[in-house]
Design a protein around this motif. Structure first.
Motif, short mmCIF file in Angstrom:
data_model
loop_
_atom_site.label_atom_id
_atom_site.label_comp_id
_atom_site.label_asym_id
_atom_site.label_seq_id
_atom_site.Cartn_x
_atom_site.Cartn_y
_atom_site.Cartn_z
N TYR A 7 0.82 -1.25 0.04
CA TYR A 7 0.05 0.12 -0.03
C TYR A 7 0.87 1.21 -0.10
O TYR A 7 0.47 2.11 -0.62
N LEU A 44 -2.39 -1.20 -6.26
CA LEU A 44 -3.26 -1.38 -5.25
C LEU A 44 -4.29 -2.60 -5.16
O LEU A 44 -4.47 -3.27 -4.15
N LEU A 45 -4.74 -2.59 -6.61
CA LEU A 45 -5.78 -3.79 -6.64
C LEU A 45 -5.07 -5.00 -6.42
O LEU A 45 -5.87 -5.82 -5.43
N VAL A 48 -4.65 -5.56 -2.61
CA VAL A 48 -6.20 -5.73 -1.94
C VAL A 48 -6.48 -7.34 -1.98
O VAL A 48 -6.94 -8.01 -1.22
N ASP A 70 -7.24 -13.43 -4.66
CA ASP A 70 -8.63 -12.88 -5.15
C ASP A 70 -8.66 -12.85 -6.63
O ASP A 70 -7.97 -11.74 -7.27
N VAL A 72 -11.03 -11.60 -8.73
CA VAL A 72 -11.57 -10.45 -9.15
C VAL A 72 -10.71 -9.23 -9.39
O VAL A 72 -10.86 -8.53 -10.38
N VAL A 73 -9.91 -9.10 -8.48
CA VAL A 73 -9.07 -7.84 -8.55
C VAL A 73 -7.91 -7.96 -9.63
O VAL A 73 -7.57 -7.23 -10.28
N MET A 76 -9.81 -7.15 -12.71
CA MET A 76 -9.96 -5.73 -12.72
C MET A 76 -8.60 -5.25 -13.07
O MET A 76 -8.60 -4.04 -14.12
N THR B 89 -11.94 -9.51 2.14
CA THR B 89 -12.18 -9.84 0.82
C THR B 89 -12.41 -11.29 0.72
O THR B 89 -12.69 -12.00 -0.54
N HIS B 92 -17.50 -13.27 -1.21
CA HIS B 92 -18.37 -12.66 -2.19
C HIS B 92 -19.68 -13.39 -2.13
O HIS B 92 -19.69 -14.40 -2.41
N VAL B 95 -20.34 -12.76 -8.16
CA VAL B 95 -19.63 -12.46 -9.12
C VAL B 95 -20.03 -11.86 -10.36
O VAL B 95 -19.46 -11.51 -11.26
N PHE B 155 -17.23 -1.35 -10.75
CA PHE B 155 -16.18 -1.51 -11.63
C PHE B 155 -16.79 -1.34 -12.99
O PHE B 155 -15.98 -0.73 -14.10
N ILE B 203 -12.72 2.99 -5.64
CA ILE B 203 -13.50 1.78 -5.80
C ILE B 203 -12.70 0.63 -5.32
O ILE B 203 -13.14 -0.37 -4.40
N THR B 204 -11.33 0.30 -5.38
CA THR B 204 -10.52 -0.44 -4.65
C THR B 204 -10.65 -0.50 -3.19
O THR B 204 -10.78 -1.55 -2.65
N TYR B 207 -13.89 -1.99 -2.24
CA TYR B 207 -13.62 -3.44 -2.47
C TYR B 207 -12.95 -4.04 -1.33
O TYR B 207 -13.48 -5.05 -0.87
N ALA B 208 -11.85 -3.48 -1.00
CA ALA B 208 -11.11 -3.95 0.02
C ALA B 208 -11.94 -4.03 1.32
O ALA B 208 -11.70 -4.87 2.36
N LEU B 213 -18.49 -5.43 -5.46
CA LEU B 213 -18.40 -4.41 -6.33
C LEU B 213 -19.89 -4.10 -6.77
O LEU B 213 -19.93 -2.65 -7.20
#
Lengths: 119, 641
Positions: A7, A44-45, A48, A70, A72-73, A76, B89, B92, B95, B155, B203-204, B207-208, B213
């Motif tokens: 971070y 950052l993504l 996370v 994860d 998903v990130v 992204m 995280t 979910h 998805v 997103f 957004i991140t 999400y964290a 999302l």
């Protein structure tokens, strides 16, 4: 241990990019700095989504119970990279046009014509 | 509530996919087919998309049309997420990607569709030598605008946000109408991309914190625990990107350059649809995800102050412009500030009025931009001083400016009337009479500026500004224009006279938009539909239920309709008009006014303010970035505290 490090690095990259944007004297430099700012969001993504001891989220050859990072990130981040690349290409193409027409790519010399259009 | 019938449920998807697919098709076939084919396909697709959006406005009714793409609804994975409410995280719930179409979203899609349609019709004659790339980009722009309005996922919204931006940068740079502004597209690109990056960081962080999302889930998870500084910080970053798009001070510098340089039909879409999406995004994100999580009063004050400052700065800059397209751009900034006042109330009526204002603004500013395009096409310039008296008797074009100028003052039966009247009502009910004064001032100054240029160009009224020079203050700043400015300005338009029919074909889309504005102002069904849209928009629980629990019964809402035709509304419209006429007259006869002692005192009093504003607005790109970062930092401190 050191879980905050990604971070902090992301924040540092973001600030470096912004510093570059604010002090830029060349449009190519500006566009690259914009890219640097965007890279901080990739980091950052990913930070996370990171899990201690996690492996790649591909379930073909690992058990369902394994801990994974994860996905998903990561999706992204990929999307973000694609969007960023498209924008960079577009901005560089416009920079080439500006260089051809104006003979300079210094954003300080390329002022808007606000001044001439004042009533 | 999902409406019955498969097609209606797929309608939001089609509204994005059809323009997107058509854009690809037009781009691919453009090289081999004549221009007319690209024109016809693009116009047809924009018309079909508008009709589809209108259908969605009707179908959405008092509920929502919710579509999970490819059927990836929350239940599909069999609840893999576990409890997950503790954040992190881990869990979910879903998805899938969800599109949520309520009436407000559908109305904004409709506005975007109609503006793109008008822009394409206008460019048929206006952009004589353009390739199919232009048509493809316009359709891409429409797809991105629709996707953004309908996205129920953060997103997904971000991707449409960037795509909308990319289409705008390309369109603004493809055919620069003001050669000195060739730089504008890069400015637009850098500033908007930086804003979008900040949004992505927001957004991140969300999400964290929430592991989700989809906006509805994010809202639910945020409410499950007390908000801390991280949530406030995330909100501040999230909205920065939207405020950049919404041209809110101090994120607004790109607007004037971009709308001076971009091809005129693109300006109509930029200022009518893209800028509106920024305002809409702030309202939507606040309502679904942050309402009840962050301190209400702080955000209300923040947005109201931003709105008021934007409205006033934009309006003053608008008065002191002689470049018609820049003037209209500053007026857009001002009106977005006014809409932001409505959003800043953070209640049902304020938001409904703000959306009505955005729609009315699109139907008023669009025609004005198209009218300025006709001027550029006809006379090769949009400099008000050079155009002095040139348009005498050309009322085909002049009428657009007259109606547009009066429309900006919110005159009854014109585009902004519905939005302005309901907004003033909402503001005074909420106990913010100062904000009503801001609305009136913004309307009067922007309307007065357009009426002034109309009087100069089409009537030749007032002192001939070309003959002026002796009364001019020697305000030459130390940094004189660089010598390279002397570059030969290449005329992008054919200056040779064009036929009456061609002009009529260019004015027709402007009239189409003005007629749409009159419909907004006059048709009672629209006002009822707007009230319902506001009630549905404000119903946070309804939104969450529609996304998360589609099986839960949900009664359709009916909004409480405010009467639009009130005495106070008419009185304020009259006051705005009188002030606008005074502003116009004062500007037309400025030299004579300055010779009169009180006039001289007044001129001396405003000079430092206006001079300071001018100085700030000459910001180059690095300065604009610095303003953006400073604004973001202030926002983060105020909300994250």
């Amino acid at each position: 241990m050191l879980s905050w490090l990604p971070y902090a690095v992301a924040g540092w990259i973001f600030l470096v990019g912004c510093y570059g944007l604010v002090t830029s004297r060349h449009l190519v430099h500006t566009v690259v700095c914009l890219n640097v700012v965007q890279s901080s969001t990739y980091l950052l993504l990913l930070a996370v989504g990171w899990t201690r001891g996690g492996t790649a989220p591909i379930f073909a050859d690992i058990g369902r119970s394994r801990s994974v990072t994860d996905p998903v990130v990561q999706a992204m981040t990929l999307t973000d990279i694609v969007v960023g690349a498209a924008v960079t290409a577009l901005l560089l193409a416009l920079t080439v046009q500006i260089a051809k027409r104006r003979g300079t790519v210094d954003p300080r010399a390329l002022r808007s014509f606000e001044q001439e259009s004042e009533e | 509530m999902s409406a019955p019938g498969g097609l209606v449920e797929q309608l939001p998807v089609l509204l994005v996919v059809v323009p997107l697919g058509a854009a690809a098709l037009v781009a691919a076939l453009g090289h081999w087919t004549p221009r007319l084919v690209a024109d016809a396909v693009a116009v047809l697709v924009a018309a079909v998309a508008s009709a589809g959006a209108a259908w969605l406005v009707v179908e959405a009714g008092g509920g929502r049309v919710v579509t999970w793409l490819s059927g990836w609804s929350p239940g599909v994975l069999g609840g893999t997420g576990g409890t997950g409410s503790s954040g992190g995280t881990g869990g979910h719930e879903s998805v899938g990607i969800v599109l949520v179409a309520d009436r407000t979203a559908a109305m904004l899609v409709l506005a975007a569709g109609v503006l793109v349609l008008a822009g394409l019709l206008f460019s048929w004659r206006y952009l004589e030598e353009t390739s199919a790339t232009y048509h493809a980009l316009m359709l891409l722009f429409l797809a991105a605008l629709s996707g953004f309005a309908l996205a129920g996922d953060l997103f997904d919204a971000f991707v449409w946000f960037e795509l909308m931006g990319a289409a705008a940068y390309a369109l603004a740079g493809m055919r620069v109408e003001e050669p000195r502004s060739i730089f504008a597209a890069v400015e637009l690109g850098v500033v908007n991309t930086l804003g979008a990056s900040l949004t992505l960081v927001g957004i991140t962080l969300l999400y964290a914190r929430t592991g989700e999302l989809a906006l509805a889930y994010v809202g639910e998870r945020l409410r499950a625990q007390p908000a801390d500084a991280l949530v406030g910080f995330a909100f501040a970053l999230l909205v920065v990107g939207a405020l950049v798009k919404a041209a809110v001070v101090p994120f607004h510098f790109w607007t004037a350059d971009a709308e001076a340089a971009a091809p005129t039909p693109v300006c109509a879409v930029l200022s009518g649809a893209m800028v509106s999406m920024g305002v809409y995004a702030v309202a939507r994100w606040w309502r679904v995800a942050f309402d009840g999580v962050l301190p209400h009063a702080t955000v209300e004050h923040l947005l109201m102050v931003l709105g008021a400052v934007t409205a006033l700065v934009g309006a003053v800059m608008c008065v002191y412009q002689r470049h018609v397209k820049r003037l209209l751009a500053y007026s857009t900034i001002s009106h977005m500030g006014v809409a932001m006042l409505g959003v800043g109330l953070l209640d049902e009526h304020g938001t409904a009025a703000a959306v009505a204002y955005l729609l009315g603004h699109a139907c008023t500013k669009g025609p004005l931009f198209l009218g300025s395009g006709v001027l550029l096409n006809r006379y090769g310039t949009v400099d008000e001083h050079a155009l002095f008296g040139q348009g005498r008797g050309r009322w085909l074009t002049g009428s657009v400016f007259v109606l547009g100028g009066l429309g900006l003052a919110g005159l009854p039966a014109l585009g902004l009337w519905w939005g302005k009247a309901t907004l003033e009502h909402a503001l005074s009910v909420a106990g913010a009479p100062w904000a009503v004064a801001v609305v009136v001032a913004a309307g009067a100054l922007t309307s007065g500026s357009v009426l002034r240029l109309t009087a100069r160009v089409f009537l030749g009224l007032g002192a001939d500004p070309r003959a002026r020079g002796e009364g001019e203050e020697p305000e030459e700043p130390e940094e004189a224009e660089e010598p390279e400015e002397a570059e030969e300005p290449e005329e992008p338009e054919e200056p040779e006279p064009v036929g009456y029919r061609t002009i009529a074909l260019m004015v027709a889309p402007a009239w189409l938009l003005l007629a749409a504005g009159a419909a907004l102002a006059l048709v009672p069904w629209v006002h009822r539909a707007g009230a319902t849209a506001g009630a549905v928009f404000a119903d946070r629980q309804g939104y969450v239920d529609a996304v998360l629990h589609p099986d839960r019964p949900h009664a359709g809402l009916v909004g409480h309709e405010e009467t639009v035709w009130t005495g106070s509304g008419l009185a304020l419209a009259g006051l705005t008009l009188v002030l606008a006429l005074l502003v116009a007259a004062a500007a037309l006869w400025a030299p004579r006014l300055r010779a009169w002692p009180p006039g001289r005192v007044a001129a001396r009093a405003v000079r430092p303010v206006v001079g300071g504003l001018h100085q700030v607005h000459r910001a180059d790109l690095p300065e604009q970035v610095a303003w953006l970062l400073a604004g973001a930092a202030v926002l983060a401190v105020v909300v994250g505290r």
